[in-house]
Motif scaffolding. Structure first.
Motif, PDB file in Angstrom:
ATOM      1  N   VAL A  11      -1.391   6.788   1.817  1.00 56.51           N
ATOM      2  CA  VAL A  11      -1.277   5.509   2.520  1.00 56.51           C
ATOM      3  C   VAL A  11      -2.474   5.299   3.436  1.00 56.51           C
ATOM      4  O   VAL A  11      -3.088   4.219   3.462  1.00 56.51           O
ATOM      5  CB  VAL A  11       0.032   5.450   3.323  1.00 56.51           C
ATOM      6  N   ASP A  14      -5.592   4.586   1.439  1.00 55.89           N
ATOM      7  CA  ASP A  14      -5.582   3.241   0.879  1.00 55.89           C
ATOM      8  C   ASP A  14      -5.986   2.204   1.923  1.00 55.89           C
ATOM      9  O   ASP A  14      -6.758   1.284   1.634  1.00 55.89           O
ATOM     10  CB  ASP A  14      -4.183   2.900   0.340  1.00 55.89           C
ATOM     11  N   ILE A  15      -5.472   2.348   3.143  1.00 60.40           N
ATOM     12  CA  ILE A  15      -5.840   1.410   4.207  1.00 60.40           C
ATOM     13  C   ILE A  15      -7.320   1.544   4.543  1.00 60.40           C
ATOM     14  O   ILE A  15      -8.038   0.541   4.686  1.00 60.40           O
ATOM     15  CB  ILE A  15      -4.981   1.655   5.459  1.00 60.40           C
ATOM     16  N   ARG A  18      -9.612  -0.165   2.171  1.00 63.13           N
ATOM     17  CA  ARG A  18      -9.730  -1.599   2.407  1.00 63.13           C
ATOM     18  C   ARG A  18     -10.735  -1.894   3.518  1.00 63.13           C
ATOM     19  O   ARG A  18     -11.484  -2.872   3.445  1.00 63.13           O
ATOM     20  CB  ARG A  18      -8.358  -2.169   2.774  1.00 63.13           C
ATOM     21  N   MET A 178      -6.894  -7.508   7.649  1.00 65.61           N
ATOM     22  CA  MET A 178      -6.192  -6.254   7.386  1.00 65.61           C
ATOM     23  C   MET A 178      -4.687  -6.362   7.621  1.00 65.61           C
ATOM     24  O   MET A 178      -3.973  -5.368   7.472  1.00 65.61           O
ATOM     25  CB  MET A 178      -6.757  -5.151   8.291  1.00 65.61           C
ATOM     26  N   ASP A 181      -2.275  -5.056   4.908  1.00 66.95           N
ATOM     27  CA  ASP A 181      -2.332  -3.605   4.729  1.00 66.95           C
ATOM     28  C   ASP A 181      -1.627  -2.874   5.864  1.00 66.95           C
ATOM     29  O   ASP A 181      -1.037  -1.810   5.664  1.00 66.95           O
ATOM     30  CB  ASP A 181      -3.791  -3.143   4.650  1.00 66.95           C
TER      31      ASP A 181
END
Length: 243
Positions: A11, A14-15, A18, A178, A181
């Motif tokens: 997780v 993944d953030i 971005r 963001m 996310d």
């Protein structure tokens, strides 16, 4: 006491991916601009340095192309020249805001109102390292008077530093980008290399705070075992969550 949701590393990665993608999209048009800008400046500098007003006329099309040609929510963009390029007048050619207004300020005048642009992080770090740099978050009293992140690329020609091309993003714009996310990410904080908070879903932190345990000298590297952290390989950012 509020319960902390423990996120797995996937997780967090993944953030952070971005975040990397967001800044990739800032630097890409700046990098494409550099060769064209070098060619233009070479053509105008064959007789020596130019003036600030000449720089403005030269830079304006490229700066507007950056502002109008990217999906990123840019606040401003332009070029800050070294003394190898401009010795008379304003060395900063900069356009900003929704109206793409030219920054015109008395801060470049003589006396106490003057600002030594060479001391600002987004200028001095690329000048020293020859590498791209992300500066911030900081309150940009020069341009927006808001909390800002500046992405900068140096222009180095035949071993001589000619200045930096830059683009500004307001932190609240990054936060909006963001938001999806971070919507389900509790107590996750994006910090810069010095441990300053960029954005956070942790109610204990606001933009500009120093993350607990991040010392002035060690920055994010000084955070101990009380946190879990994943760091970007391309930009000076890390995601931190209490362990």
């Amino acid at each position: 006491m509020q319960e902390t949701r423990v996120h797995n590393d996937d997780v967090l990665h993944d953030i952070l991916a971005r975040v990397d993608t967001f800044f990739d999209g800032l630097f890409a048009p700046l990098a494409r601009w550099l060769p064209e800008l070098e060619q233009q400046l070479r053509a105008h500098l064959h007789e020596g340095p130019i003036t600030g007003s000449q720089l403005v006329a030269l830079i304006e099309p490229g700066a507007h192309a950056i502002l109008d040609g990217t999906e990123r929510p840019l606040y401003g963009a332009g070029f800050c020249a070294s003394e190898a390029v401009v010795t008379t007048g304003n060395p900063l050619a900069w356009w900003q805001g929704s109206e793409r207004s030219l920054l015109a300020s008395s801060t470049f005048g003589p006396g106490q109102a003057s600002i030594d642009l060479g001391r600002l992080e987004w200028y001095r770090v690329p000048e020293r390292t020859g590498e791209r740099h992300v500066a911030g978050p900081f309150v940009d009293y020069l341009c927006s008077n808001e909390i800002t992140i500046t992405s900068a690329l140096p222009l180095i020609v035949d071993g001589t530093f000619w200045g930096v091309v830059c683009a500004d993003v307001l932190v609240h714009s990054l936060e909006s980008e963001m938001s999806a996310d971070l919507a389900s990410a509790e107590n996750v904080t994006l910090v810069n290399a010095s441990g300053r908070v960029v954005i956070s879903t942790d109610p204990d932190y606001e933009t500009g705070d120093r993350y607990a345990g991040a010392r002035a000298e060690g920055g994010v590297a000084s955070l101990g075992e009380d946190v879990r952290m994943v760091s970007s390989k391309r930009y000076p950012f890390a995601l931190v969550v209490p362990a």
